[in-house]
Scaffold this active site. Structure first.
Site, short mmCIF file in Angstrom:
data_model
loop_
_atom_site.label_atom_id
_atom_site.label_comp_id
_atom_site.label_asym_id
_atom_site.label_seq_id
_atom_site.Cartn_x
_atom_site.Cartn_y
_atom_site.Cartn_z
CE1 TYR A 1 -8.04 -6.36 3.33
CE2 TYR A 1 -7.12 -7.95 4.87
CZ TYR A 1 -7.02 -7.22 3.71
OH TYR A 1 -5.91 -7.35 2.91
CG ASP B 1 -10.77 -14.56 7.51
OD1 ASP B 1 -9.75 -15.03 8.04
OD2 ASP B 1 -10.73 -13.63 6.68
CE1 TYR C 1 -4.05 -2.02 0.26
CE2 TYR C 1 -2.73 -3.32 1.79
CZ TYR C 1 -3.85 -3.18 0.99
OH TYR C 1 -4.76 -4.20 0.93
CE LYS D 1 -3.18 -11.28 9.30
NZ LYS D 1 -2.14 -10.59 8.54
#
Length: 423
Positions: free
Chosen positions: A142, A243, A14, A272
């Site tokens: 997200y 998720d 980003y 992760k």
């Protein structure tokens, strides 16, 4: 290090190559700190985007990597298997909610979401219900940066509106409003219920982040809301995708955030912290019903197969990471981190510039009333020996579980000093 080359040629997450943000050269990392090229050590309050739960340069993980590398670092998973993958599958089946019995080993968190979506779509197609092609997600949610995952992120705040014309149009329920310690009133679930009632014939699954909405706002919501969503999925025969890429492996105070609500999803995504932050690996688990339904369909197989699926090196380190987590006092450590975060960030709640302070497990969030000047805030935190990565109006900490009270105190003190302003 050649930072000029970095600025000219390397794209960071980003970021702009026209006006690149400052980057800080890391030379090594150990414990809860990484050390910059100039010798400064910074307490990592981010666990390298939430994955390095044991900290850095962990002897047990290093040993697992070395031992596996001497045997083989990679072999294709098509038609072959190996002990690290079998052991990892066994561990994941044992520690996740009971109905989750089938394991697909993927490359990264975003890919595990893609796999989950494909599982849901292929399941219904196999049942002769090919009209069930849409997903119902949550506002402020997200789920990743690949195209299937992007389509389930909040279309306004999910960072991906530029690609809207290329994304599958899904449905979005209002973000849960009942907070973690509150009951879920009927009005809290009404929007979700209405969308399910009106669209269940075309819905393949509900996808959500259980209890903690991460990159979409660092919001904590009521376990009862999650229970009500599970009930709706059962009532209308929808699959539930949880998720847990950010929340898995203890981050919320439970080994998996679904445990706060006492529910089990039909499909679960992990990533992760799976390897303890050493390398990329993810997993998607599903129930026997989902797996059987897929495999009895037209294709007869699940249509996905990444090149590095089941990478032996990553699987071996994951096994070591899970063993290290479960053999230690992770629950006591996370509970202690939560207590200290609550106590030491509390003074910020009364500050003029602060909108909210909230903590859950090893997560501490300070929400400002105005967007954070990331460059300034980050530089001031670094000057105090701390690394955090603010975004939007949020400055949050998700430190490694091994952080000591003194180290956590340095982290929270820096947050209070930099964000406090006038009372």
């Amino acid at each position: 290090m050649d930072l000029d080359f970095d600025r000219e040629h390397i794209w960071h997450p980003y970021s702009s190559l026209i006006d690149p943000p400052p980057v800080y050269p890391v030379e090594r990392a150990e414990g809860v700190r990484f050390y910059l090229e100039d010798g400064r050590g910074l307490i990592d309050g981010m666990s390298s985007w939430w994955c390095a739960l044991h900290g850095y340069n962990v002897p047990e993980l290093n040993r697992a990597a070395r031992e596996q590398m001497e045997k083989m670092s990679h072999v294709m998973f098509g038609g072959l298997t190996h002990e690290p993958a079998i052991e990892l599958g066994r561990r994941l089946v044992e520690i996740t909610p009971g109905p989750l019995q089938r394991v697909f080993l993927a490359d990264s968190g975003s890919v595990s979401v893609e796999v989950a979506i494909k599982m849901a779509l292929q399941f219904w197609q196999s049942q002769g219900k090919g009209d069930k092609t849409r997903l119902l997600a949550l506002r402020n949610g997200y789920h990743g940066d690949t195209f299937g995952a992007m389509a389930t992120c909040d279309p306004v705040t999910g960072m991906h509106h530029l690609f809207a014309s290329h994304l599958t149009p899904h449905l979005f329920a209002p973000a849960p409003q009942a907070k973690f310690d509150q009951a879920c009133a009927e009005e809290d679930i009404a929007g979700m219920r209405r969308l399910v009632e009106e669209n269940h014939h075309q819905l393949a699954a509900v996808i959500l982040e259980p209890i903690v909405q991460g990159a979409g706002g660092m919001r904590f919501y009521s376990p009862e809301y999650l229970q009500r969503v599970r009930d709706l999925c059962d009532e209308y025969d929808l699959l539930l995708i949880a998720d847990e890429i950010a929340t898995g492996f203890g981050r919320s105070g439970k080994l998996f955030a679904c445990e706060h609500a006492g529910i089990s999803p039909d499909i679960l995504t992990l990533g992760k912290a799976l390897t303890g932050g050493t390398m990329t690996l993810a997993a998607t688990l599903c129930t026997d019903r989902v797996a059987d339904g897929i495999c009895r369909g037209e294709a007869g197989v699940f249509m996905h197969g990444p090149t590095f699926m089941g990478n032996p090196l990553a699987c071996a380190v994951s096994n070591a990471s899970i063993d290290l987590l479960l053999s230690g006092p992770w629950k006591e450590r996370v509970d202690g981190i939560e207590r200290q975060l609550r106590e030491e960030l509390a003074p910020l709640a009364d500050r003029e510039a602060v909108a909210d302070v909230r903590c859950l497990g090893a997560i501490g969030v300070v929400e400002m009333k105005q967007p954070v000047d990331m460059k300034r805030v980050q530089e001031e935190l670094i000057a105090r020996g701390v690394w955090l990565r603010p975004f939007g109006r949020l400055v949050y900490a998700m430190p490694p579980y091994i952080i000591s009270p003194d180290e956590l105190g340095q982290l929270t003190s820096a947050m209070v000093e930099v964000l406090g302003g006038p009372a």
